[in-house]
Design a protein around this motif. Structure first.
Motif, PDB file in Angstrom:
ATOM      1  N   UNK A   1      27.366  24.332 -16.439  1.00 37.60           N
ATOM      2  CA  UNK A   1      27.406  25.776 -16.188  1.00 37.60           C
ATOM      3  C   UNK A   1      26.059  26.380 -16.583  1.00 37.60           C
ATOM      4  N   UNK A   2      25.593  27.373 -15.857  1.00 39.17           N
ATOM      5  CA  UNK A   2      24.310  28.003 -16.179  1.00 39.17           C
ATOM      6  C   UNK A   2      24.452  29.046 -17.276  1.00 39.17           C
ATOM      7  N   UNK A   3      23.371  29.252 -18.008  1.00 41.81           N
ATOM      8  CA  UNK A   3      23.279  30.330 -18.983  1.00 41.81           C
ATOM      9  C   UNK A   3      22.086  31.214 -18.615  1.00 41.81           C
ATOM     10  N   UNK A   4      21.989  32.365 -19.266  1.00 40.69           N
ATOM     11  CA  UNK A   4      20.936  33.315 -18.930  1.00 40.69           C
ATOM     12  C   UNK A   4      19.599  32.965 -19.554  1.00 40.69           C
ATOM     13  N   UNK A   5      19.608  32.039 -20.523  1.00 40.35           N
ATOM     14  CA  UNK A   5      18.391  31.689 -21.240  1.00 40.35           C
ATOM     15  C   UNK A   5      18.568  30.301 -21.839  1.00 40.35           C
ATOM     16  N   UNK A   6      17.526  29.779 -22.436  1.00 40.37           N
ATOM     17  CA  UNK A   6      17.587  28.487 -23.100  1.00 40.37           C
ATOM     18  C   UNK A   6      18.663  28.492 -24.183  1.00 40.37           C
ATOM     19  N   UNK A   7      19.476  27.434 -24.207  1.00 43.70           N
ATOM     20  CA  UNK A   7      20.549  27.321 -25.200  1.00 43.70           C
ATOM     21  C   UNK A   7      19.972  26.731 -26.481  1.00 43.70           C
TER      22      UNK A   7
ATOM     23  N   UNK B   1      27.669  30.002 -27.548  1.00 38.37           N
ATOM     24  CA  UNK B   1      26.305  29.513 -27.356  1.00 38.37           C
ATOM     25  C   UNK B   1      25.321  30.592 -27.777  1.00 38.37           C
ATOM     26  N   UNK B   2      24.386  30.229 -28.654  1.00 35.44           N
ATOM     27  CA  UNK B   2      23.308  31.131 -29.036  1.00 35.44           C
ATOM     28  C   UNK B   2      22.097  30.882 -28.155  1.00 35.44           C
ATOM     29  N   UNK B   3      21.574  31.934 -27.559  1.00 39.92           N
ATOM     30  CA  UNK B   3      20.549  31.788 -26.525  1.00 39.92           C
ATOM     31  C   UNK B   3      19.189  32.304 -26.995  1.00 39.92           C
ATOM     32  N   UNK B   4      18.154  31.827 -26.321  1.00 36.86           N
ATOM     33  CA  UNK B   4      16.784  32.169 -26.678  1.00 36.86           C
ATOM     34  C   UNK B   4      16.485  33.649 -26.461  1.00 36.86           C
ATOM     35  N   UNK B   5      17.221  34.292 -25.552  1.00 42.21           N
ATOM     36  CA  UNK B   5      16.959  35.703 -25.275  1.00 42.21           C
ATOM     37  C   UNK B   5      17.639  36.636 -26.279  1.00 42.21           C
TER      38      UNK B   5
ATOM     39  N   UNK C   1      20.556  23.032 -23.474  1.00 40.55           N
ATOM     40  CA  UNK C   1      19.147  22.689 -23.379  1.00 40.55           C
ATOM     41  C   UNK C   1      18.252  23.827 -22.958  1.00 40.55           C
ATOM     42  N   UNK C   2      16.951  23.510 -22.929  1.00 39.55           N
ATOM     43  CA  UNK C   2      15.932  24.473 -22.532  1.00 39.55           C
ATOM     44  C   UNK C   2      15.944  24.740 -21.038  1.00 39.55           C
ATOM     45  N   UNK C   3      16.774  24.017 -20.283  1.00 39.84           N
ATOM     46  CA  UNK C   3      16.924  24.261 -18.855  1.00 39.84           C
ATOM     47  C   UNK C   3      17.946  25.351 -18.575  1.00 39.84           C
ATOM     48  N   UNK C   4      18.431  26.034 -19.635  1.00 44.11           N
ATOM     49  CA  UNK C   4      19.394  27.137 -19.503  1.00 44.11           C
ATOM     50  C   UNK C   4      20.727  26.654 -18.931  1.00 44.11           C
ATOM     51  N   UNK C   5      21.178  25.482 -19.392  1.00 47.71           N
ATOM     52  CA  UNK C   5      22.448  24.950 -18.927  1.00 47.71           C
ATOM     53  C   UNK C   5      23.268  24.418 -20.102  1.00 47.71           C
ATOM     54  N   UNK C   6      24.591  24.476 -19.929  1.00 46.22           N
ATOM     55  CA  UNK C   6      25.535  23.745 -20.755  1.00 46.22           C
ATOM     56  C   UNK C   6      26.085  22.607 -19.921  1.00 46.22           C
TER      57      UNK C   6
END
Length: 218
Positions: A149-155, A180-184, A131-136
């Motif tokens: 788990x956290x990610x560095x950017x929106x998933x 996971x492909x991220x917004x950053x 999600x846009x909360x940068x989490x899986x």
């Protein structure tokens, strides 16, 4: 739009669509010239549906569980993750808090470790939401969100790489890599093979920067 995969107990030719009105509809392709809607639809999202996946009635011994027809999972811009019984209108589970109300962009089905009521780790069907909360978030097939788990950017998107080379500490069973492909503009890669605990198993293996366009990964 997705065609219904084998193993769901219905003839081939059925497919589902999801749209900005928040409704998922079933269709039947009778022939090359005839595509008709069925009377079944899922109404539960209050904003556009961003993704949906099938979770089939599978087990390791027989490949199918008698009497089960499988599930459908969906997510949307309303921040909801919804679990439906396949071909039944009412939702089994609706969760609007796991991603904090932020847009949920994508879903992925995988076969991975899952905690049992006795505190053990077993292999089961798992759904991952990004999600846009940068989490899986990781979900059991009962609709429980059991790990995050956290990610560095929106998933923005998720993919599963099957039967990749084994990861350290698990030389026998091939790993399945969750990408996971991220917004950053980066990709994060995690192993989903069986491990002794969830935090290690769903831990980040590596992150690859995508520098061609410096744009979100789709």
């Amino acid at each position: 739009m997705r065609f219904v995969p084998p193993g769901f107990g219905i003839p081939s030719g059925y497919f589902l669509t999801a749209s900005d009105d928040g409704i998922i509809k079933y269709w039947e392709a009778n022939s090359a010239q005839s595509v008709v809607p069925t009377s079944i639809q899922h109404v539960g999202h209050m904003a556009p549906v961003t993704d949906f996946i099938f979770l089939g009635p599978l087990n390791a011994a027989t490949g199918a569980i008698p009497g089960e027809v499988g599930w459908l999972w969906s997510c949307g811009e309303d921040g909801l993750v919804i679990m439906w019984t396949f071909r039944q209108a009412d939702p089994v589970m609706v969760n609007g808090t796991a991603h904090g109300g932020h847009i949920v962009n994508c879903l992925q089905d995988l076969l991975g470790p899952y905690p049992t009521a006795a505190g053990q780790i077993t292999r089961s069907r798992v759904v991952v939401s990004g999600g846009a909360d940068c989490k899986l978030n990781f979900w059991g097939k009962d609709g429980t969100c059991f790990h995050s788990v956290p990610e560095s950017s929106s998933v923005r998107c998720l993919a599963l790489v099957q039967d990749s080379p084994s990861v350290p500490g698990n030389p026998i069973e091939p790993a399945r890599l969750l990408v996971a492909g991220l917004h950053d503009g980066s990709l994060s890669v995690r192993a989903t093979a069986m491990a002794s605990d969830l935090s290690n198993n769903y831990g980040l293996l590596f992150r690859v920067s995508v520098t061609i366009t410096n744009s979100p990964v789709l």
